[in-house]
Design an enzyme around this catalytic site. Sequence first.
Site, PDB file in Angstrom:
ATOM      1  CG  ASP A  74      -2.106  -0.820   1.163  1.00 23.90           C
ATOM      2  OD1 ASP A  74      -2.193  -1.636   0.223  1.00 23.90           O
ATOM      3  OD2 ASP A  74      -2.981  -0.699   2.042  1.00 23.90           O
ATOM      4  CG  HIS A 219       2.073   0.190   4.546  1.00 22.81           C
ATOM      5  ND1 HIS A 219       1.732  -0.770   5.477  1.00 22.81           N
ATOM      6  CD2 HIS A 219       0.948   0.913   4.295  1.00 22.81           C
ATOM      7  CE1 HIS A 219       0.443  -0.631   5.787  1.00 22.81           C
ATOM      8  NE2 HIS A 219      -0.054   0.376   5.081  1.00 22.81           N
TER       9      HIS A 219
END
Length: 262
Positions: A74, A219
Site C-alpha cells: 500500500d 507498505h
Amino acid sequence: MPSPTRKTKKTGAWLRAVAVSAAAACLAVTLTGCGSTDVTHPSAARGGPAATAQASRFGTADCRRARCIALTFDAGPSENSARLLDILKEKQVPATFFLLGARHIEKYPDLVRRMAAEGHEVASHTWDHKILTQLTPDGIREELRRPDDAIERLTGRRPTLMRPPQGRTDATVHGICREMGLSEVLWTVTAKDYTTTDSALIQRRVLAQADRDGIILLHDIYDGTVPAVPGIIDALKERGFVFVTVPQLLAPGTPVPGQVYR
C-alpha cells in the site's frame, strides 16, 4: 532509483501517525477493517464465473489446488519501490500494488509503468488517503477517479481493484465502487510495519499469520519493510506457498465490482 526526499519522508511519517492513531481507535482494522461488512473469501470467489486465461510473466497457478498467497503493498510508489521491484523480479514473485495518487503516482510515474510492465497488478489506494466513510458520495468518487485516471494514463489499463484507507468501508462506498467498476480488497495478514523499522520483526509477524489464500498487507514506503521481503518470500516458498496477484488468487472467478474480498 529515485533518491529519498524530505517531502516523501514527511508523507511516510504522516501515514505512520495516521495508521497508529487508527489502530488505537479501531482495533479490528488489522484484520477486518473498521465497520461491519460482508466479505468474500477467495475460495468462494473461485466458484464464480470462469475468467479468460490471464497471462503473466511469472506464470499462473491454479489456486483451487495450489497453496496460494498474495503479497500486496500500500501507499507507494516511493523511493523504496525500485529496490522492491528488483527483489520481486529476482524472486519471480508477482505482487499487487495499491497506489496513492498525491505525492506518489504523480511523483514516480516511471515506477508505476515498471510495475505494470513486469507483471504486477496495479490498483488504487485512493488519491489522498482520505477516509472514504467520512466523505460525501461525490468526494468518494473523486478520491477513486483521480488515481484510476492517472494509472490508466501511465499503463494503458484502468484499475479494477481498490483498497480503502484503513480498511474503512460501508454500503455507500460499496455502491460507488460498483458504479465505478471497482472491487474492494482488504487483508488477512498485517505486519503493522507502520509501527517499526525492525525488518526481522516484520518478517516474523507475517510468517506467524500466513495461511492459504492469505492476503498480506505491507507498505513499501517504510524503511523496514523492503529489507524484510526477501526473507518473507523465501520462508513462505519453503512452506509450499505460491505467490499470486489478487486477481490470480480469485481465478477462475473474477473480482465483482462493489464486492469486498478478504
